[in-house]
Design a protein around this motif. Structure first.
Motif, PDB file in Angstrom:
ATOM      1  N   HIS A  50       0.935  -1.114  -0.156  1.00 46.66           N
ATOM      2  CA  HIS A  50      -0.070   0.032  -0.224  1.00 46.66           C
ATOM      3  C   HIS A  50       0.966   1.059   0.083  1.00 46.66           C
ATOM      4  N   GLY A  51       0.426   2.138  -0.375  1.00 50.73           N
ATOM      5  CA  GLY A  51       0.526   3.266  -0.674  1.00 50.73           C
ATOM      6  C   GLY A  51       2.283   4.140   0.936  1.00 50.73           C
ATOM      7  N   TYR A  52       1.431   4.012   1.661  1.00 46.38           N
ATOM      8  CA  TYR A  52       1.943   4.125   2.719  1.00 46.38           C
ATOM      9  C   TYR A  52       3.521   3.100   3.542  1.00 46.38           C
ATOM     10  N   ALA A  53       3.184   2.261   3.120  1.00 46.31           N
ATOM     11  CA  ALA A  53       4.689   1.686   2.441  1.00 46.31           C
ATOM     12  C   ALA A  53       5.466   1.569   1.672  1.00 46.31           C
ATOM     13  N   VAL A  54       5.139   1.721   0.431  1.00 40.20           N
ATOM     14  CA  VAL A  54       5.951   2.323  -0.468  1.00 40.20           C
ATOM     15  C   VAL A  54       6.801   3.220   0.224  1.00 40.20           C
ATOM     16  N   VAL A  57      -6.214  -5.545   3.618  1.00 30.66           N
ATOM     17  CA  VAL A  57      -6.294  -4.776   4.634  1.00 30.66           C
ATOM     18  C   VAL A  57      -4.871  -4.940   5.103  1.00 30.66           C
ATOM     19  N   SER A  58      -4.326  -3.688   5.906  1.00 32.23           N
ATOM     20  CA  SER A  58      -3.035  -3.534   5.841  1.00 32.23           C
ATOM     21  C   SER A  58      -3.221  -3.996   7.817  1.00 32.23           C
ATOM     22  N   GLU A  59      -1.387  -4.010   8.089  1.00 32.06           N
ATOM     23  CA  GLU A  59      -0.797  -4.872   8.686  1.00 32.06           C
ATOM     24  C   GLU A  59      -1.496  -4.245  10.296  1.00 32.06           C
ATOM     25  N   ASN A  60      -2.011  -2.475  10.237  1.00 29.05           N
ATOM     26  CA  ASN A  60      -2.516  -1.751  11.128  1.00 29.05           C
ATOM     27  C   ASN A  60      -4.169  -2.676  11.205  1.00 29.05           C
ATOM     28  N   ASN A  61      -4.614  -3.731  10.557  1.00 23.57           N
ATOM     29  CA  ASN A  61      -5.847  -3.942  10.552  1.00 23.57           C
ATOM     30  C   ASN A  61      -6.733  -2.749  10.086  1.00 23.57           C
ATOM     31  N   ARG A  62      -6.558  -2.692   9.026  1.00 23.02           N
ATOM     32  CA  ARG A  62      -7.463  -0.942   8.177  1.00 23.02           C
ATOM     33  C   ARG A  62      -7.318  -1.309   6.561  1.00 23.02           C
ATOM     34  N   ARG A  63      -8.248  -0.860   6.318  1.00 27.93           N
ATOM     35  CA  ARG A  63      -8.498  -1.082   4.353  1.00 27.93           C
ATOM     36  C   ARG A  63      -7.522  -0.571   3.667  1.00 27.93           C
ATOM     37  N   ALA A  64      -6.733  -0.786   2.509  1.00 27.79           N
ATOM     38  CA  ALA A  64      -6.275  -0.049   1.528  1.00 27.79           C
ATOM     39  C   ALA A  64      -6.156  -0.103   0.439  1.00 27.79           C
ATOM     40  N   LYS A  65      -5.303   0.377  -0.147  1.00 26.32           N
ATOM     41  CA  LYS A  65      -5.376  -0.449  -1.384  1.00 26.32           C
ATOM     42  C   LYS A  65      -3.777  -0.467  -2.166  1.00 26.32           C
TER      43      LYS A  65
END
Length: 113
Positions: A24-28, A66-74
């Motif tokens: 997801h974008g934040y991880a990038v 679903v991201s690692e913090n359990n949020r919906r993410a693209k």
């Protein structure tokens, strides 16, 4: 130190980041910042338009998850076209950096020579 990136350079860096698998974008952004020892801090205002542009061009595909913090993410995944684009841009970048390096290490000619 924060470095401003040209659009094509950001695209190449994001494509390279996605070779490791869907993100997801934040991880990038986080991966780029960590990998460059905080030299590159990609702001949301640059990253997300780049991801959308690359999706429209077919270089990446986006799927909700679903991201690692359990949020919906693209989550963005590199496509075959994206791999070809990365190869092309990486090759151009290598030629450019080699040319710039030659200039930086050359002895300047004296005037009139």
């Amino acid at each position: 130190m924060q470095v401003d990136l040209l659009q094509g350079t950001l695209d190449m860096l994001v494509l390279k980041t996605l070779t490791g698998g869907p993100m997801h974008g934040y991880a990038v952004a986080g991966w780029l910042q960590r990998t460059t020892d905080d030299a590159l801090c990609v702001e949301e205002g640059s990253l997300y338009p780049a991801l959308h542009r690359m999706t429209r061009r077919g270089w990446v595909k986006a799927d909700w998850g679903v991201s690692e913090n359990n949020r919906r993410a693209k989550f963005y995944t590199l496509t075959a076209e994206g791999r070809r684009q990365l190869k092309e841009e990486s090759s151009s970048w290598e030629r450019l950096t080699q040319a710039v390096s030659k200039v930086l290490h050359a002895q300047p000619a004296t005037q009139g020579a």
